[in-house]
Design a protein around this motif. Structure first.
Motif, PDB file in Angstrom:
ATOM      1  N   ASP D  57       4.445   3.222   2.184  1.00 21.95           N
ATOM      2  CA  ASP D  57       3.393   2.242   1.914  1.00 21.95           C
ATOM      3  C   ASP D  57       3.913   1.349   0.792  1.00 21.95           C
ATOM      4  OD1 ASP D  57       1.216   0.748   1.198  1.00 21.95           O
ATOM      5  OD2 ASP D  57      -0.201   2.406   1.299  1.00 21.95           O
ATOM      6  N   THR D  60       0.743  -0.282  -3.156  1.00 21.42           N
ATOM      7  CA  THR D  60      -0.369   0.532  -3.672  1.00 21.42           C
ATOM      8  C   THR D  60      -0.588   0.232  -5.152  1.00 21.42           C
ATOM      9  OG1 THR D  60       0.996   2.389  -4.424  1.00 21.42           O
ATOM     10  CG2 THR D  60       0.278   2.432  -2.117  1.00 21.42           C
ATOM     11  N   GLY D  78      -3.280  10.175  -5.458  1.00 24.39           N
ATOM     12  CA  GLY D  78      -2.910   9.141  -4.494  1.00 24.39           C
ATOM     13  C   GLY D  78      -1.759   9.548  -3.604  1.00 24.39           C
ATOM     14  N   ILE D  90       5.337   5.793  -1.712  1.00 28.43           N
ATOM     15  CA  ILE D  90       4.528   4.626  -2.043  1.00 28.43           C
ATOM     16  C   ILE D  90       5.333   3.739  -2.989  1.00 28.43           C
ATOM     17  CG2 ILE D  90       2.329   5.853  -1.772  1.00 28.43           C
ATOM     18  CD1 ILE D  90       2.117   5.908  -4.849  1.00 28.43           C
ATOM     19  N   ASP D  92       4.474   1.195  -5.846  1.00 26.63           N
ATOM     20  CA  ASP D  92       3.390   0.757  -6.709  1.00 26.63           C
ATOM     21  C   ASP D  92       3.856  -0.435  -7.569  1.00 26.63           C
ATOM     22  OD1 ASP D  92       0.666   2.421  -7.160  1.00 26.63           O
ATOM     23  OD2 ASP D  92       1.126   1.244  -8.951  1.00 26.63           O
ATOM     24  N   THR D 315      -1.107  -1.052   2.530  1.00 35.39           N
ATOM     25  CA  THR D 315      -2.545  -0.801   2.331  1.00 35.39           C
ATOM     26  C   THR D 315      -3.165  -1.570   1.174  1.00 35.39           C
ATOM     27  OG1 THR D 315      -2.201   1.044   0.795  1.00 35.39           O
ATOM     28  CG2 THR D 315      -2.296   1.580   3.162  1.00 35.39           C
ATOM     29  N   TYR D 317      -3.736  -0.262  -1.471  1.00 35.42           N
ATOM     30  CA  TYR D 317      -4.723   0.768  -1.799  1.00 35.42           C
ATOM     31  C   TYR D 317      -5.081   0.761  -3.279  1.00 35.42           C
ATOM     32  CZ  TYR D 317      -7.124   5.148  -2.292  1.00 35.42           C
ATOM     33  OH  TYR D 317      -8.062   6.093  -2.581  1.00 35.42           O
ATOM     34  N   SER D 318      -6.355   0.590  -3.559  1.00 31.01           N
ATOM     35  CA  SER D 318      -6.844   0.565  -4.932  1.00 31.01           C
ATOM     36  C   SER D 318      -8.347   0.639  -4.888  1.00 31.01           C
ATOM     37  CB  SER D 318      -6.388  -0.743  -5.615  1.00 31.01           C
ATOM     38  OG  SER D 318      -6.848  -0.761  -6.939  1.00 31.01           O
TER      39      SER D 318
END
Lengths: 327, 327, 327, 327
Positions: D57, D60, D78, D90, D92, D315, D317-318
């Motif tokens: 991913d 993120t 996560g 991931i 980040d 994603t 994602y957060s």
């Protein structure tokens, strides 16, 4: 049960490369491992070598009769040559004779290839005469012969060319059975006019080959078949794209969510049209259709590969000679 | 020497409007002035009225025989009707009969018009059969008949349609003599297939007219003729553009510095294809080719007029009836 | 009541040209006629001459203070020069001083012009500091001063430049009152970086002027303001377009039915950037922003005029000198 | 030396899928074979299961402080969640605090992640304050930290946003050291205006989130950063593309041979903006920037994946919560 062990090579896959041993049993990869604790009938030490999957040349013409010449390679000599370059599969074109059936073409190409080829091969089916009888053959070609790529020519009027109606109806038929249309995109009418104009003016040097097939001939036909395929909702593969103008039509299609499969050939990536302008008859060596283009077109082709918009690099291999010079 | 004085009207020109008196002598504007101190044989008080130059309808078909019907208006009735709407000039199409000469067509249209029309008229020359004889006629049509617009049809295969080679060769000829190519752009092959498919399925209601001529038929042909004209370096006028997709081809051409003259017709600006989907045979009233389109296409057409990319609004006027119903 | 009669000239209008006599009373055209039976205080024989409406230069800068220099022409000398070339109206820019009002700028420009100019003049209002106070001035500028064109700069950060938010908010305000946004489109940030980079490298010859403002600086800013205006639904006029890349943004906008008013200047049509590469300081004579471009850009500009996509040809006239050299 | 043998699964690679046994030794694939004659410490029977490489991913935000909230997941929770979905890595964002160094940000993110994460992780370096000090850090970030992706924000003015000059200078720096620019493309000025306008009007329901960030905000910024990267000759990765209009800018860039790496996120492929128009506060659950779009945008995104023009699905994602609700 035959077996072959290739040790210490650098395996190259679609996404990666790493050092490994590869065991092949009965012509299939049986194991890939950092180190194989196996023995085989034959072992090769590939230290310092790359180990690729076999290449696929999706566009060849073995033993093709064309305008009074013949492609000089047979399926034997052609696949042998291919193997020497690491190409283990060729996809040739079984070309319908106008007035005859697709079945007959496929049978003929099987006669040429079966028992002669020394590598793998498959066929596109080239449709030069789409009529009610041809229409009925489509499902059998796909389902029985396993051929789902149907090639059409937008050039060579009176010989190989189909008109837009034949093209469109073939597309609609292919959609029903899961086929794909594969197309040689050049505006035959524009080309024919320019060829005859130059002939009438006595302009027969090799350079007139490229001058008779300007980029817009290819771009127009590419755009047209993309439009037809869009309306028919048929998958489309355009062979031997050579130039920025044609690529622009593929790119424009992306804006309406249409995907076009585009092929180019090694020669268009590496050579340019200055070769046609050499002294004497030297330029004849690179006469091919579509012709070689300019440096800017090479850049556009490489960029399109990088942009993932040209997905196939083939050869359109067909070294044509007069009949009496056939191997 | 006849004279007419129109007082107090609001004169409208291409760029302006202002109150003025206008004196006409021998059918020519002799004076425009804030206030004219002249007398004339006849005086009209145009107080509260606009005073326009006569309109020009660049696309009409008087007495056109078409697919077993006839345009119901003669040059007399048609030009009379035009005058009632302020259109003082019509440009009609002298259409070559395949196998016959352009000269014959022009003569025939002169017979229809001369002495009958009550307004001004001119002709486009429609080429339906471009061959070596036709080629030779081009300079005479331009120089002797004063007709420089040569119309071609990309639809109506077997009747009016020319192929790309005829189109391209005609363009090359026009370039020599200062002509312009004028084109009905629809992909005839795609249309023919769809028409016959619907007929075979018994789908003959008016709605199948529009379904047999989707926008891409027009857009593809528009793009193709723009490409051909670009290569031939020939000025191009595309008649009756109807849709966003076709306009996009005109707009794309601007990027390579090409200018395309685009015409639309009042009906495409004001009506839409929902009319084909009315109950019964009502939709037949608006059967025309290309067909009416959607609201989004109207918006694109109005915007294109505003963007100065559609420069001509005509009518393509031709109310066709069966022979026995002719006026 | 003054009167002037110009006989025998060839009158040129937006659409036509013809031989006529023209009578002018009190500075207005009173009559145009094939032959006028009038007398006037003064009569000019214009035999062999063209008679044009006065030209309008929509982009000038009289007495403009700019980066420590001044435009050398006053409204008197500038309009006098304009008249000698047949330009009877100039549209200058009343430029807001940051921190001060639009009103103050307009007053200042009126002081410069009123009673000094010998031709007609009007103003654009240049907004360099759009804030809550400026916002309130918009309706008065339009309704009381009759100025509906509001100019913004996307370059000259820290001096004249507004950011996208100011631009967008101004546009939304203009939409309310019938104004139009007028923009100098260059990406100020990209330009500033390149300028300082070249300065740091000691590259100060005239050629570095053009190298610090590549076409994409202009194209990016043009595309951006077109996007902002599209979202704000505000009419947009982009001044001094110079290159193919910027024009491509105008052309792309046509596809979403957006009209952009584009201006170019005579220098961009006639001169090219080879002038910057002359020996010595000679190239400094043609330092202007945006800079001169290439031959291909001239071709694109001429084509865009022909395509009706560039509708205005102005001068951006401003011959700047140091303060002590002012006239 | 740990070992794991996974038998009978269906191995899925980038190009293929086949049934095989896979042996893993010390966390590396040691062998893939049709049938492995090996034993291992642990054996899993994957009969009927797919065996994938671990997912990555690329976008993120663990423990991200943002506008007074915190991303609720730690690197532990996560990465654990990611593993449950088959995502083993991931990437980040180590986000620079304005006024502080890149080094400090990277150190801070390492503190958050090191020893806590239970999957693999890497960092993009987000540059929010590009100045002379930051410039000097670039080579070290790339060469010592092994981070070559530098993220910038074109939105969140005053907080995270860099201006075009910082962006362009960063790009030029990245080109020197082999970095890539990674960008959140939204026109911050346009967004800020719309947000404050809606706030001033008391329009605070979730639907105003999407109305304050129309597609053109994203398309404009995407086009701008593509232009900047083209001029700087810097590789470009645009994160979370959501809409047809933005994709059109990527597609337009292909015409000048530019490749843009485009990412979308699963939510943009699967959800649409009708969710914002639900009753009550329900729409708040899907408030994210850029916001969800329309069905047509989903189609364009899927097509772009199929066209190979969107290469990354991540994603972003957060899941943000107020500080007091942090896990």
């Amino acid at each position: 049960m035959s077996s072959l062990l290739i040790r210490n090579g650098t395996v190259v896959t679609a996404t990666d490369h790493y050092r490994a041993d590869v065991l092949i049993r009965d012509e299939k990869v049986a194991a890939i491992a950092a180190s194989l604790d196996e023995s085989a009938e034959r072992t090769i030490d590939a230290e310092g070598c790359y180990l690729f999957p076999g290449g696929i040349d999706a566009h060849t013409h073995m033993e093709l009769p064309f305008m009074g010449t013949f492609a000089s390679d047979t399926f034997h000599s052609g696949t042998l040559a291919a193997l020497h370059g690491g190409t283990t599969t060729i996809v040739d074109f079984a070309i319908q004779t106008q007035g005859d059936s697709l079945e007959a073409a496929i049978q003929e190409w099987h006669r040429k290839a079966d028992g002669h080829a020394v590598g793998d091969y498959a066929f596109h089916c080239a449709v030069t005469d789409f009529n009610e009888e041809t229409r009925k053959e489509v499902p059998r070609v796909i389902n029985e012969h396993g051929i789902n790529s149907f090639k059409t020519f937008m050039a060579y009027k009176g010989a190989l060319m189909v008109d837009d109606r034949q093209m469109f109806e073939l597309m609609k038929e292919l959609v029903k059975y899961g086929g794909i249309i594969t197309t040689h995109a050049e505006n035959g009418d524009m080309v024919d006019h320019l060829v005859q104009k130059f002939l009438a003016e006595g302009k027969t040097e090799p350079r007139y080959h490229v001058l008779s097939r300007p980029p817009i001939c290819e771009a127009e036909a590419s755009g047209r078949v993309i439009d037809l395929a869009f309306q028919a909702e048929c998958p489309l593969y355009i062979v031997h794209m050579t130039c920025e103008e044609s690529l622009a039509r593929v790119k424009a299609a992306t804006l309406r969510n249409q995907k076009v499969h585009a092929e180019t050939c090694v020669q268009y990536l590496l050579l340019d049209d200055s070769l046609y302008f050499q002294d004497g008859f030297e330029g004849a060596k690179v006469v091919m259709s579509p012709p070689l283009r300019k440096k800017k077109d090479q850049e556009a082709l490489w960029a399109a590969i990088n942009q993932n918009l040209v997905q196939h690099v083939a050869t359109d291999y067909s070294l044509n000679v007069r009949s009496e010079e056939r191997r």
